[in-house]
Scaffold this active site. Structure first.
Site, PDB file in Angstrom:
ATOM      1  N   CYS A   1      21.068 -17.129 -23.429  1.00  0.00           N
ATOM      2  CA  CYS A   1      22.144 -17.799 -24.141  1.00  0.00           C
ATOM      3  C   CYS A   1      22.299 -19.153 -23.454  1.00  0.00           C
ATOM      4  CB  CYS A   1      23.433 -16.992 -24.005  1.00  0.00           C
ATOM      5  SG  CYS A   1      24.892 -17.946 -24.448  1.00  0.00           S
TER       6      CYS A   1
ATOM      7  N   ASP B   1       2.815  10.302   3.602  1.00  0.00           N
ATOM      8  CA  ASP B   1       3.812  11.114   4.286  1.00  0.00           C
ATOM      9  C   ASP B   1       3.093  12.138   5.147  1.00  0.00           C
ATOM     10  OD1 ASP B   1       6.204  12.125   5.058  1.00  0.00           O
ATOM     11  OD2 ASP B   1       6.568  13.261   3.222  1.00  0.00           O
TER      12      ASP B   1
ATOM     13  N   CYS C   1      29.111 -14.586 -26.672  1.00  0.00           N
ATOM     14  CA  CYS C   1      29.645 -15.729 -27.421  1.00  0.00           C
ATOM     15  C   CYS C   1      29.004 -15.893 -28.795  1.00  0.00           C
ATOM     16  CB  CYS C   1      29.462 -17.007 -26.617  1.00  0.00           C
ATOM     17  SG  CYS C   1      27.740 -17.494 -26.472  1.00  0.00           S
TER      18      CYS C   1
ATOM     19  N   LYS D   1      11.256   3.022   0.733  1.00  0.00           N
ATOM     20  CA  LYS D   1      11.298   4.474   0.576  1.00  0.00           C
ATOM     21  C   LYS D   1      11.738   4.818  -0.844  1.00  0.00           C
ATOM     22  CE  LYS D   1      11.079   7.051   3.826  1.00  0.00           C
ATOM     23  NZ  LYS D   1      11.279   7.337   5.226  1.00  0.00           N
TER      24      LYS D   1
ATOM     25  N   CYS E   1      29.912 -20.087 -22.663  1.00  0.00           N
ATOM     26  CA  CYS E   1      29.854 -18.631 -22.821  1.00  0.00           C
ATOM     27  C   CYS E   1      30.670 -17.952 -21.706  1.00  0.00           C
ATOM     28  CB  CYS E   1      28.392 -18.197 -22.771  1.00  0.00           C
ATOM     29  SG  CYS E   1      28.136 -16.438 -22.871  1.00  0.00           S
TER      30      CYS E   1
ATOM     31  N   TYR F   1      -4.967   3.070   8.079  1.00  0.00           N
ATOM     32  CA  TYR F   1      -4.197   1.973   7.476  1.00  0.00           C
ATOM     33  C   TYR F   1      -4.111   0.726   8.363  1.00  0.00           C
ATOM     34  CZ  TYR F   1      -0.478   3.926  10.383  1.00  0.00           C
ATOM     35  OH  TYR F   1       0.249   4.396  11.443  1.00  0.00           O
TER      36      TYR F   1
ATOM     37  N   GLU G   1       0.841  -1.196   0.000  1.00  0.00           N
ATOM     38  CA  GLU G   1       0.000   0.000   0.000  1.00  0.00           C
ATOM     39  C   GLU G   1       0.874   1.242   0.000  1.00  0.00           C
ATOM     40  OE1 GLU G   1      -1.386  -1.541   3.781  1.00  0.00           O
ATOM     41  OE2 GLU G   1      -1.173   0.452   4.652  1.00  0.00           O
TER      42      GLU G   1
ATOM     43  N   CYS H   1      23.981 -14.034 -28.683  1.00  0.00           N
ATOM     44  CA  CYS H   1      24.559 -13.653 -27.394  1.00  0.00           C
ATOM     45  C   CYS H   1      25.634 -12.574 -27.601  1.00  0.00           C
ATOM     46  CB  CYS H   1      25.172 -14.870 -26.716  1.00  0.00           C
ATOM     47  SG  CYS H   1      26.050 -14.459 -25.204  1.00  0.00           S
TER      48      CYS H   1
ATOM     49  N   LYS I   1       2.652   4.586   1.153  1.00  0.00           N
ATOM     50  CA  LYS I   1       3.069   5.058   2.472  1.00  0.00           C
ATOM     51  C   LYS I   1       2.838   6.561   2.515  1.00  0.00           C
ATOM     52  CE  LYS I   1       6.940   5.109   5.663  1.00  0.00           C
ATOM     53  NZ  LYS I   1       6.911   6.565   5.868  1.00  0.00           N
TER      54      LYS I   1
HETATM   55 ZN   LIG Z   1      26.746 -16.475 -24.616  1.00  0.00          ZN
END
Ligand SMILES: [Zn+2]
Length: 649
Positions: free
Chosen positions: A406, A114, A391, A296, A411, A211, A110, A388, A112
């Protein structure tokens, strides 16, 4: 910071706190205050013997104003632990998993508010007393001022006696009228609520959002909020509940996205264990409940240009887009990269290369892209690679996943990340293998995969520029020492997608040997209490991957001996599988804990193998299923909660 500087900072921060809480005239920003507070905390963690009891870290809130009547809260209004990023959120989530011994925790999310926290006491439906939070234990009575709030009923729909808690605030639209008097809505709300003259308070048009409520017979936080709304109370908007960490994080994101739309200030999102029984089971520390945290929002957002997007490959082969930015100063640091998460996220943001974007830094992690600031006119979409970036092997997309992967086990970038994970502290805990050394071992082709670590020799290491005789010896010893290890650490170290420490420990407990683990089958996995389909799916992929299996076999052949230390519990339920359905007279967590203490093992669905089905009020379809199986050849014992208690007595 030395001791003298620490003492000086304690004094200084106490003065700021006094200005902030008592006189509602802050001289520094919340962010600065928090920075000082964190500095104090850092010093105190390192020097616990030097902690000054006057330090603001040692107090819940601040002292009540002397000229208002004091009020003692029977149940203290504690502050919440703050979290600033996803990592801290996961630490919070995993701690809950461990403490409740559950793989998934339902959390409510929910906004917050202030504003200023208050506790309101209704007796037989009538508002009797309203008090500020004060220092959490002692607040100030502000009943007359609270009664000036138009949206708050002084009479509830039902004549119930209840304590509710809420946040008093001033809406943006109202604040505009008095902005010459206060620096921000929060201070305006505080200053107006703690007025000695209710007539002035009335002019300020305060508002409130409830709350929390303290009332028996309600099972979840979200149900409590609905109940409070039914009583006519103005409740916190946009409250949701989710169980999967990614969903929870997304819900927090949604709230952050609404920040600009709300007519009131929010400074974060509150996450709580939604089951009130779980809250009770987790308890509280002296300062804060363990079952809740406040995420926060980072305060600083800056606009910069998206110059390019690079793609990186992680430990599990997932390809992650990384925004390359025109370098920009955020909270004192020059930044040129930001995370973009995945393809869906980029589509949601609707950004293209060359656009001006808003980035934000949350805590220490690299910043994230929050939204588009200004579109440029050129069409320059972000294109995902088909190969990739490391590689060049073709990328695949798993069903049910957004991410591209990948799958090349050789790799380079992936291997580095895999080894880093394998040797990390919570995995095999091999000291002395930092990233640059791993990089060097790969470069020199001394290591191509995890098993190669165990074939390294002292002579090979000494030839590298980073090693001397002693350090080489030390590393070799550490590598060999890791051969004797816990099965759960080994399973975690293998780095299977979605298998964190908690899941690894459940798997170790279930399979107990590495052979049984490697033979795990999909349906069995789905049936393990605490293991979801996601994990089962991921295990299925790895266990049918010959490279993965070969690697594990190689490790075993090289002398790695993961063992499971059986926590043999000889109890009434020893070796029996149990499942609960329906509502019990006692919290489910406690019953589950008792079953385990007596040697029982919890499973997640009804099957022929089930030994006991414990049935409470309003049982679900599980009872029907068990009865049907028993009509065939199953022998499931269907017992009530009382019968279970008799058995365990
Ligand atoms: Zn790779």
């Amino acid at each position: 910071m030395n001791h003298k500087e620490y003492e000086a900072l304690v004094k200084q921060v106490n003065q700021y706190a006094l200005e902030y809480y008592q006189f509602d005239t802050p001289t520094i920003t919340d962010k600065q205050y928090n920075d000082y507070y964190q500095q104090l905390k850092a010093f105190e963690t390192k020097n616990p013997l030097l902690i000054n009891p006057e330090s603001p870290t040692q107090k819940v809130g601040n002292e009540p104003r002397k000229d208002l009547t004091q009020f003692n809260h029977k149940i203290p209004l504690k502050s919440l632990a703050n979290i600033y990023n996803y990592e801290e959120f996961m630490t919070f989530y995993e701690r809950m998993q461990k403490q409740l011994d559950l793989s998934e925790i339902e959390l409510s999310i929910e906004p917050k508010m202030d504003g200023l926290a208050v506790a309101l006491h209704y007796e037989k439906g009538q508002l009797k007393v309203a008090a500020t939070r004060g220092n959490g234990v002692t607040g100030e009575i502000v009943t007359e001022n609270i009664k000036t709030i138009q949206s708050l009923p002084q009479q509830l729909k039902e004549p119930i006696t209840i304590e509710v808690r809420g946040e008093v605030m001033i809406r943006h639209s109202t604040f505009q009228k008095i902005s010459h008097l206060f620096v921000n809505p929060r201070n305006a709300a505080a200053g107006s609520l703690r007025q000695l003259n209710p007539e002035i308070t009335a002019q300020r048009e305060l508002d409130i959002m409830i709350y929390a409520g303290i009332y028996p017979g309600i099972k979840t936080h979200t149900a409590m909020i609905r109940f409070l709304a039914k009583q006519g109370l103005p409740v916190c908007p946009d409250i949701t509940a989710c169980t999967v960490p990614q969903d929870i994080w997304r819900a927090i994101d949604v709230i952050e996205g609404k920040r600009a739309i709300y007519d009131f200030d929010i400074d974060g999102a509150v996450i709580k264990a939604n089951q009130l029984a779980a809250q009770a089971a987790m308890g509280e520390t002296a300062k804060a409940p363990r079952w809740a945290a406040a995420y926060k929002f980072a305060e600083e957002e800056v606009v910069t240009r998206l110059d390019d997007v690079e793609f990186q490959v992680g430990r599990t082969g997932v390809i992650t887009p990384v925004a390359q930015l025109k370098a920009v100063n955020v909270s004192g640091a020059m930044l040129s990269k930001a995370s973009l998460h995945n393809k869906d996220e980029i589509e949601r943001l609707g950004i293209e290369i060359g656009d001006d974007i808003v980035i934000k830094r949350a805590g220490e992690v690299i910043p994230k892209v929050v939204r588009l600031a200004k579109k440029n006119n050129k069409q320059n979409p972000i294109l995902f690679p088909t190969q990739c970036p490391c590689c060049e092997s073709s990328l695949i997309q798993l069903e049910s996943e957004v991410a591209l992967r990948c799958t090349n086990t050789q790799c380079h970038d992936q291997v580095i990340e895999k080894i880093k994970h394998y040797v990390s502290r919570n995995a095999m805990n091999i000291d002395g293998l930092g990233e640059s050394i791993i990089e060097q071992l790969l470069m020199e082709k001394l290591v191509n995969n995890i098993p190669d670590l165990y074939t390294l020799t002292k002579d090979q290491l000494i030839r590298l520029d980073r090693f001397a005789e002693k350090s080489a010896d030390k590393l070799i010893t550490a590598i060999h020492a890791s051969k004797t290890c816990d099965l759960e650490k080994f399973i975690f170290a293998l780095g299977i997608h979605h298998i964190g420490q908690v899941t690894a420990s459940i798997l170790a407990e279930t399979y107990q040997t590495i052979d049984a683990f490697l033979a795990a089958d999909y349906d069995d996995l789905c049936n393990i209490y605490g293991i979801g389909k996601t994990v089962a799916e991921s295990m299925k992929v790895e266990l049918s991957n010959p490279t993965f299996i070969n690697q594990v076999i190689q490790l075993i052949n090289l002398g790695v001996r993961p063992s499971y230390k059986t926590k043999t519990i000889t109890g009434e339920l020893s070796g029996k599988t149990c499942l609960i359905t329906g509502t019990l007279a006692e919290s489910r967590y406690k019953v589950e804990a008792r079953i385990k203490e007596n040697g029982g093992r919890l499973v997640s669905s009804v099957s022929k193998q089930l030994n006991y089905l414990i049935v409470g009020d309003n049982p679900g379809s599980k009872l029907e299923k068990a009865k049907n199986l028993n009509k065939k050849d199953a022998e499931i014992q269907i017992i009530t909660y009382d019968e279970l208690n008799n058995k365990l007595a």
